[in-house]
Design a protein around this motif. Structure first.
Motif, PDB file in Angstrom:
ATOM      1  N   THR A  37     -49.027 107.213 147.076  1.00 50.65           N
ATOM      2  CA  THR A  37     -49.445 106.163 148.006  1.00 50.65           C
ATOM      3  C   THR A  37     -50.943 106.269 148.258  1.00 50.65           C
ATOM      4  OG1 THR A  37     -47.282 106.242 149.068  1.00 50.65           O
ATOM      5  CG2 THR A  37     -49.029 105.166 150.277  1.00 50.65           C
ATOM      6  N   GLY A  38     -51.431 107.483 148.441  1.00 46.23           N
ATOM      7  CA  GLY A  38     -52.859 107.674 148.670  1.00 46.23           C
ATOM      8  C   GLY A  38     -53.703 107.266 147.477  1.00 46.23           C
ATOM      9  N   SER A  59     -50.390  94.920 140.186  1.00 45.31           N
ATOM     10  CA  SER A  59     -49.515  96.050 139.897  1.00 45.31           C
ATOM     11  C   SER A  59     -49.777  97.204 140.855  1.00 45.31           C
ATOM     12  CB  SER A  59     -49.711  96.504 138.452  1.00 45.31           C
ATOM     13  OG  SER A  59     -48.888  97.602 138.171  1.00 45.31           O
ATOM     14  N   VAL A  60     -51.038  97.507 141.106  1.00 46.16           N
ATOM     15  CA  VAL A  60     -51.388  98.593 142.023  1.00 46.16           C
ATOM     16  C   VAL A  60     -50.944  98.236 143.443  1.00 46.16           C
ATOM     17  CG1 VAL A  60     -53.313  99.874 143.052  1.00 46.16           C
ATOM     18  CG2 VAL A  60     -53.298  99.436 140.600  1.00 46.16           C
ATOM     19  N   THR A  61     -51.140  96.979 143.831  1.00 48.91           N
ATOM     20  CA  THR A  61     -50.690  96.541 145.154  1.00 48.91           C
ATOM     21  C   THR A  61     -49.182  96.689 145.285  1.00 48.91           C
ATOM     22  OG1 THR A  61     -52.512  94.962 145.292  1.00 48.91           O
ATOM     23  CG2 THR A  61     -50.648  94.593 146.766  1.00 48.91           C
ATOM     24  N   TYR A  62     -48.442  96.294 144.256  1.00 50.48           N
ATOM     25  CA  TYR A  62     -46.980  96.403 144.267  1.00 50.48           C
ATOM     26  C   TYR A  62     -46.540  97.856 144.434  1.00 50.48           C
ATOM     27  CZ  TYR A  62     -42.219  96.564 142.505  1.00 50.48           C
ATOM     28  OH  TYR A  62     -40.879  96.813 142.371  1.00 50.48           O
ATOM     29  N   TRP A  63     -47.103  98.751 143.617  1.00 47.84           N
ATOM     30  CA  TRP A  63     -46.685 100.147 143.679  1.00 47.84           C
ATOM     31  C   TRP A  63     -47.110 100.814 144.975  1.00 47.84           C
ATOM     32  CZ3 TRP A  63     -42.732 101.852 141.473  1.00 47.84           C
ATOM     33  CH2 TRP A  63     -42.322 101.306 140.267  1.00 47.84           C
ATOM     34  N   HIS A  64     -48.258 100.398 145.511  1.00 46.76           N
ATOM     35  CA  HIS A  64     -48.696 100.938 146.798  1.00 46.76           C
ATOM     36  C   HIS A  64     -47.677 100.578 147.888  1.00 46.76           C
ATOM     37  CE1 HIS A  64     -51.428 102.351 149.866  1.00 46.76           C
ATOM     38  NE2 HIS A  64     -51.291 101.199 150.507  1.00 46.76           N
ATOM     39  N   ALA A  65     -47.233  99.329 147.898  1.00 46.98           N
ATOM     40  CA  ALA A  65     -46.254  98.889 148.898  1.00 46.98           C
ATOM     41  C   ALA A  65     -44.904  99.577 148.686  1.00 46.98           C
ATOM     42  CB  ALA A  65     -46.096  97.375 148.837  1.00 46.98           C
ATOM     43  N   LEU A  67     -44.261 102.508 147.238  1.00 44.26           N
ATOM     44  CA  LEU A  67     -44.366 103.921 147.611  1.00 44.26           C
ATOM     45  C   LEU A  67     -44.458 104.094 149.131  1.00 44.26           C
ATOM     46  CD1 LEU A  67     -46.734 105.209 144.795  1.00 44.26           C
ATOM     47  CD2 LEU A  67     -44.357 105.879 145.168  1.00 44.26           C
ATOM     48  N   ALA A  68     -45.123 103.156 149.793  1.00 44.02           N
ATOM     49  CA  ALA A  68     -45.220 103.233 151.247  1.00 44.02           C
ATOM     50  C   ALA A  68     -43.840 103.086 151.892  1.00 44.02           C
ATOM     51  CB  ALA A  68     -46.176 102.170 151.778  1.00 44.02           C
TER      52      ALA A  68
END
Length: 98
Positions: A37-38, A59-65, A67-68
């Motif tokens: 997430t970090g 893609s990065v936004t999706y995985w960040h959300a 994982l959060a």
């Protein structure tokens, strides 16, 4: 994630895995999730601050959300695993404030 937690809890209570292995497994998973997430958060920060627009941004936004969300669940599992020490810390905090 909840299913995996319930499975490992069952295995620990049945004696198939030790309590220390069970706690270590969930500590590693929680740490890896927070690191992911970090990392994705830092990438998003760089992309936004520098105005970088690539195919990776969604893609990065999706995985960040994702994982959060998993980290919220993981944090609740972590609190459940360490409930007794956590309760003791809150007792000390309340006693110290009085």
């Amino acid at each position: 994630m909840v299913g995996a937690y319930l499975l490992t809890l069952y295995l620990m209570r049945s004696g198939y895995i030790k309590g220390s292995v069970y706690r270590r497994l969930w500590n590693v998973l929680l740490t890896a999730g927070y690191a992911g997430t970090g990392l994705t958060g830092i990438l998003l920060l760089i992309f936004i601050r520098l105005g970088i627009k690539t195919a990776l941004n969604p893609s990065v936004t999706y995985w960040h959300a994702e994982l959060a969300i998993l980290m919220v669940i993981g944090t609740l599992i972590h609190a459940q695993i360490y409930w007794k020490p956590l309760k003791g810390m809150f007792r000390q905090l309340v006693r110290g404030a009085s």
